[in-house]
Scaffold this motif. Structure first.
Motif, PDB file in Angstrom:
ATOM      1  N   ARG A 237      19.065   1.632  -2.791  1.00  0.00           N
ATOM      2  CA  ARG A 237      18.151   0.568  -2.365  1.00  0.00           C
ATOM      3  C   ARG A 237      16.728   1.098  -2.492  1.00  0.00           C
ATOM      4  O   ARG A 237      16.514   2.279  -2.725  1.00  0.00           O
ATOM      5  N   GLU A 238      15.773   0.209  -2.319  1.00  0.00           N
ATOM      6  CA  GLU A 238      14.388   0.594  -2.530  1.00  0.00           C
ATOM      7  C   GLU A 238      13.808   1.336  -1.330  1.00  0.00           C
ATOM      8  O   GLU A 238      14.179   1.054  -0.190  1.00  0.00           O
ATOM      9  N   PRO A 239      12.893   2.275  -1.602  1.00  0.00           N
ATOM     10  CA  PRO A 239      12.180   2.907  -0.488  1.00  0.00           C
ATOM     11  C   PRO A 239      11.331   1.873   0.257  1.00  0.00           C
ATOM     12  O   PRO A 239      10.948   0.847  -0.305  1.00  0.00           O
ATOM     13  N   GLU A 240      11.043   2.181   1.505  1.00  0.00           N
ATOM     14  CA  GLU A 240      10.155   1.351   2.333  1.00  0.00           C
ATOM     15  C   GLU A 240       8.829   2.097   2.455  1.00  0.00           C
ATOM     16  O   GLU A 240       8.812   3.254   2.880  1.00  0.00           O
ATOM     17  N   CYS A 241       7.728   1.471   2.088  1.00  0.00           N
ATOM     18  CA  CYS A 241       6.414   2.114   2.119  1.00  0.00           C
ATOM     19  C   CYS A 241       5.407   1.223   2.827  1.00  0.00           C
ATOM     20  O   CYS A 241       5.425   0.009   2.643  1.00  0.00           O
ATOM     21  N   THR A 242       4.547   1.851   3.631  1.00  0.00           N
ATOM     22  CA  THR A 242       3.464   1.116   4.274  1.00  0.00           C
ATOM     23  C   THR A 242       2.187   1.947   4.207  1.00  0.00           C
ATOM     24  O   THR A 242       2.230   3.171   4.311  1.00  0.00           O
ATOM     25  N   MET A 243       1.074   1.260   4.028  1.00  0.00           N
ATOM     26  CA  MET A 243      -0.242   1.912   3.978  1.00  0.00           C
ATOM     27  C   MET A 243      -1.131   1.230   5.004  1.00  0.00           C
ATOM     28  O   MET A 243      -1.211   0.003   5.052  1.00  0.00           O
ATOM     29  N   ARG A 244      -1.777   2.054   5.824  1.00  0.00           N
ATOM     30  CA  ARG A 244      -2.783   1.557   6.769  1.00  0.00           C
ATOM     31  C   ARG A 244      -4.073   2.289   6.459  1.00  0.00           C
ATOM     32  O   ARG A 244      -4.077   3.515   6.359  1.00  0.00           O
ATOM     33  N   LYS A 245      -5.150   1.530   6.299  1.00  0.00           N
ATOM     34  CA  LYS A 245      -6.433   2.147   5.967  1.00  0.00           C
ATOM     35  C   LYS A 245      -7.489   1.632   6.924  1.00  0.00           C
ATOM     36  O   LYS A 245      -7.661   0.428   7.072  1.00  0.00           O
ATOM     37  N   GLY A 246      -8.169   2.571   7.575  1.00  0.00           N
ATOM     38  CA  GLY A 246      -9.300   2.244   8.430  1.00  0.00           C
ATOM     39  C   GLY A 246     -10.589   2.545   7.698  1.00  0.00           C
ATOM     40  O   GLY A 246     -10.609   2.670   6.472  1.00  0.00           O
TER      41      GLY A 246
ATOM     42  N   SER B 216       3.909   4.085  -4.298  1.00  0.00           N
ATOM     43  CA  SER B 216       2.568   3.505  -4.363  1.00  0.00           C
ATOM     44  C   SER B 216       2.299   2.601  -3.167  1.00  0.00           C
ATOM     45  O   SER B 216       3.208   1.899  -2.707  1.00  0.00           O
ATOM     46  N   PRO B 217       1.050   2.565  -2.696  1.00  0.00           N
ATOM     47  CA  PRO B 217       0.682   1.597  -1.668  1.00  0.00           C
ATOM     48  C   PRO B 217       0.904   0.145  -2.126  1.00  0.00           C
ATOM     49  O   PRO B 217       0.973  -0.757  -1.305  1.00  0.00           O
ATOM     50  N   SER B 218       1.042  -0.088  -3.432  1.00  0.00           N
ATOM     51  CA  SER B 218       1.325  -1.425  -3.951  1.00  0.00           C
ATOM     52  C   SER B 218       2.750  -1.860  -3.630  1.00  0.00           C
ATOM     53  O   SER B 218       3.107  -3.008  -3.859  1.00  0.00           O
ATOM     54  N   GLU B 219       3.565  -0.940  -3.139  1.00  0.00           N
ATOM     55  CA  GLU B 219       4.997  -1.051  -2.849  1.00  0.00           C
ATOM     56  C   GLU B 219       5.854  -0.836  -4.087  1.00  0.00           C
ATOM     57  O   GLU B 219       7.074  -0.898  -4.017  1.00  0.00           O
ATOM     58  N   ARG B 220       5.240  -0.544  -5.224  1.00  0.00           N
ATOM     59  CA  ARG B 220       6.003  -0.137  -6.404  1.00  0.00           C
ATOM     60  C   ARG B 220       6.427   1.307  -6.221  1.00  0.00           C
ATOM     61  O   ARG B 220       5.795   2.070  -5.484  1.00  0.00           O
ATOM     62  N   TRP B 221       7.483   1.719  -6.908  1.00  0.00           N
ATOM     63  CA  TRP B 221       8.027   3.062  -6.752  1.00  0.00           C
ATOM     64  C   TRP B 221       8.829   3.406  -8.001  1.00  0.00           C
ATOM     65  O   TRP B 221       9.133   2.548  -8.823  1.00  0.00           O
TER      66      TRP B 221
END
Length: 162
Positions: free
Chosen positions: A87-96, A63-68
């Motif tokens: 370990r936890e996944p690494e997630c990033t969201m960029r929105k234009g 999730s873009p919330s950083e939950r997984w």
């Protein structure tokens, strides 16, 4: 939506989802890292991994919330159990204004050995509660089911031995 299997090494598997026409995309607010269920109830990015010839598969929800979360299934929607991850996944969201990019790095040590048949999918929620289901392939577009093995169309080879 465009997806790209960016690559992998001995530590990480990297996947990118690119969404065009994202002006009305609902991005879940930051919730901090950690496991959570029901992430697919709003914008969520998913990866399904299955060893060819096996009924069992792994589902990852990011999730873009950083939950997984990560789940093991014994067969299609059968025998679900939470999958241990080192370990936890690494997630990033960029929105234009009209495009969004979601990048995920998943710990390779928490995934089954390659080769894989993959399903790369997304649930996209827009303002007004409008949801759409995206996949590389839908076996039945009238009733999409990300767990259908016919959706696992992207192939990742076993590592080569040097």
């Amino acid at each position: 939506m465009e997806t790209r299997f960016i690559g992998f090494d001995h530590e990480w598997v990297r996947v990118r989802w690119k969404i065009l026409g994202a002006a009305r995309l609902v991005v879940p607010p930051f919730a901090g890292k950690g496991r959570d269920d029901g992430l697919w109830n709003t914008t969520c990015f998913e990866l399904f991994l299955q060893t060819p010839g096996d009924k069992a598969y792994v589902e990852l929800n990011l999730s873009p919330s950083e939950r997984w979360n990560a789940y093991d299934f014994e067969g299609r929607r059968e025998g679900m159990a939470e999958r241990p991850m080192p370990r936890e996944p690494e997630c990033t969201m960029r929105k234009g204004t009209d495009m969004a990019i979601f990048d995920a790095a998943i710990p390779a040590a928490g995934l089954p050995a390659r080769p894989w048949r993959c399903g790369i999918t997304a649930v996209l929620e827009e303002e007004g509660g409008i949801k759409s289901l995206w996949a590389l392939s839908h076996a039945n577009p009238a009733a999409p089911d990300f767990h259908d093995p016919a959706c696992f169309t992207f192939e990742v080879a076993a590592p080569s031995v040097a």
